[in-house]
Design an enzyme around this catalytic site. Structure first.
Site, PDB file in Angstrom:
ATOM      1  N   HIS A  83      -3.490  -5.493   1.242  1.00  0.00           N
ATOM      2  CA  HIS A  83      -3.221  -5.807   2.645  1.00  0.00           C
ATOM      3  C   HIS A  83      -3.629  -7.247   2.922  1.00  0.00           C
ATOM      4  O   HIS A  83      -4.587  -7.760   2.347  1.00  0.00           O
ATOM      5  CB  HIS A  83      -4.030  -4.885   3.569  1.00  0.00           C
ATOM      6  CG  HIS A  83      -3.581  -3.465   3.573  1.00  0.00           C
ATOM      7  ND1 HIS A  83      -2.422  -3.052   4.185  1.00  0.00           N
ATOM      8  CD2 HIS A  83      -4.147  -2.354   3.035  1.00  0.00           C
ATOM      9  CE1 HIS A  83      -2.295  -1.737   4.027  1.00  0.00           C
ATOM     10  NE2 HIS A  83      -3.321  -1.295   3.336  1.00  0.00           N
ATOM     11  N   CYS A 125       0.836  -1.199   0.000  1.00  0.00           N
ATOM     12  CA  CYS A 125       0.000   0.000   0.000  1.00  0.00           C
ATOM     13  C   CYS A 125       0.877   1.259   0.000  1.00  0.00           C
ATOM     14  O   CYS A 125       1.528   1.553  -0.986  1.00  0.00           O
ATOM     15  CB  CYS A 125      -0.974  -0.030   1.172  1.00  0.00           C
ATOM     16  SG  CYS A 125      -2.380   1.088   0.969  1.00  0.00           S
TER      17      CYS A 125
END
Length: 510
Positions: free
Chosen positions: A445, A333
């Site tokens: 994630h 991310c």
């Protein structure tokens, strides 16, 4: 209508989240339809539900312990600190804007009370028991007028309150007595019992203090919970990260996670730390990266500021040197965004910087946008090139939470292909792997929670060191379930559950 019980603390980080998780598991084991609830959470460790709503990770763990699919009714307000006393405010899973602490507490918080009330009404309708978690301490007199998470919620939910104190940090008795003294009389009446948490030592030596506490406050001590190490349960925020600067194992594979000031979703690496051959350590400011087998750049709530942190503290130069000498790196991310050529924020969504140069390890540019991407995803990989592992699989699960959109200046190999996004079938490339296979970035994630993929990466690192691969050794879901059961067993042993049930069946005014 559901019965409710509320856990409040004398301060932050006394163990409210973990004890709420334990009660959720206990009530589930006893055949009750139980749900967690925390009206307002402040944490960078968040999660995305199946419908794309963002919520605090602690309530996700509590939902799992209760055997439920997480949903935003369990945590209607989430505050994600962005820096400079500001937070992104998320209501019912969606961001409504960035606010200063002054703007939120004096102008906005009470406007969210209607949403909180509606969530509580639905939970009262659909469940037998609601386990409610407070935040901070109820005696913070400067915040009480606009409180939507402690005593106002106890009254709204008609929930008796159990007050928790952390004896490990010292001053537990004084914190209990002081908290009760600062409460209004009607609030004090809502407190039906005291829990002493994180105890180490001989309970017989503590008994005189417990007797004094009951005599002084007129409240029963419901239990003394021992200090529990290595629970294996997802943590709420970076405060708890201080308690686990490195994994329990000291295996052959050394993994260095850069401890960014605005680190988010650090639970991405818990499953790695549970592997017997992986040693996960968090590199704090002033510490050297060393010579790890793998470097991880984690998620960040403020990519540009954390990128500048790496630059100003010498980590950029050290990291680039290590990669050029053959050390692999993974960015997730915000960490993935940092790997690129530059990060652009023309609308100042995250910071005051228009453009910040990236690490230049991937030929990409990330541009921040006003709208936030939040999805649960499933992904596939075909001959995955990171570390040359050639991994192929079609059932990788994870979730996306990001404001930026990443564009590539030259063709790259995608790390994964997203095949479903919030339940809709798609075919979208995700992330990138460098041509030499040493650098990988992804927006996904939780990718290391996938047992087969995690093991493929670790075994590739083992082979690079001349070690034999181990194959899959851990089942992440089974490990979580066992952790919830272990926690529930310990709390059952040390908490007077008969008295808890009795308290819950009494009207809150008595």
């Amino acid at each position: 209508m559901a019965k409710a019980i509320m856990l409040q603390g004398t301060s932050s980080h006394v163990g409210k989240s973990i004890l709420a998780t334990a009660l959720c598991r206990i009530f589930k084991q006893d055949g009750q339809r139980v749900t967690p609830f925390k009206s307002q959470n402040m944490a960078l460790n968040s999660y995305v539900t199946k419908t794309g709503g963002e919520m605090g990770r602690a309530q996700v763990a509590q939902a799992e312990a209760a055997g439920l699919e997480p949903n935003v009714d369990m945590n209607p307000v989430l505050l994600k600190p962005t820096g400079n006393s500001c937070s992104q405010v998320i209501v019912m899973g969606k961001p409504v804007g960035n606010m200063s602490a002054q703007e939120y507490h004096s102008g906005y918080s009470l406007t969210a009370l209607g949403v909180v009330s509606e969530c509580l009404q639905r939970l009262h309708r659909d469940f037998d028991v609601i386990v409610i978690e407070g935040a901070g301490g109820p005696a913070e007199v400067n915040l009480k007028a606009n409180d939507i998470v402690n005593m106002r919620i106890a009254k709204l939910a008609q929930a008796p309150v159990l007050l928790i104190a952390d004896i490990d940090r010292g001053g537990a008795l004084a914190s209990v007595v002081g908290t009760l003294e600062l409460l209004d009389p009607d609030e004090r009446d809502l407190v039906k019992g005291i829990i002493i948490n994180k105890f180490r030592g001989d309970i017989n030596l503590l008994q005189p203090a417990l007797d004094f506490l009951e005599s002084k406050t007129g409240k029963p001590v419901l239990g003394v919970i021992p200090h529990l190490d290595r629970l294996g349960i997802d943590d709420e925020d970076s405060v708890s990260l201080e308690d686990k600067q490195q994994s329990a194992t000291s295996g052959e594979i050394d993994i260095a996670v850069l401890r960014l000031p605005k680190i988010s979703n650090f639970t991405d690496f818990d499953a790695l730390g549970n592997e017997s051959d992986a040693h996960v350590r968090y590199v704090r400011q002033g510490e050297a990266i060393g010579k790890p087998d793998l470097i991880i750049l984690p998620g960040s709530k403020n990519t540009t500021e954390d990128l500048l942190y790496l630059r100003h503290n010498g980590y950029e130069q050290e990291l680039v040197r290590l990669v050029k000498s053959g050390t692999p790196v993974v960015g997730i991310c915000g960490g993935y965004q940092m790997l690129g050529r530059e990060v652009q924020d023309p609308d100042h969504t995250e910071s005051d910087f228009d453009t910040v140069m990236g690490l230049g390890l991937i030929d990409s540019i990330t541009v921040f946008a006003a709208d936030k991407v939040t999805h649960q995803v499933k992904a596939a990989a075909a001959n995955h090139r990171f570390l040359g592992i050639g991994y192929t699989g079609d059932n990788l699960t994870g979730y996306e939470i990001h404001m930026g959109r990443t564009q590539f200046m030259t063709p790259v190999d995608a790390a994964f292909t997203i095949v479903t996004r919030s339940g809709e079938q798609v075919a979208m490339p995700d992330g990138a792997v460098s041509a030499d296979g040493l650098v990988m970035g992804t927006y996904m994630h939780g990718v290391f929670d996938n047992d087969a993929y995690r093991r493929a990466v670790l075994d590739a690192l083992r082979v690079r060191k001349g070690l034999a691969p181990l194959g899959i050794t851990q089942n992440t879901e089974a490990r979580k379930a066992a952790a919830y059961d272990r926690l529930a067993a310990v709390v059952r042993q040390h908490l007077n559950m008969d008295l808890v049930h009795q308290i819950m069946n009494q009207p809150t005014g008595k």
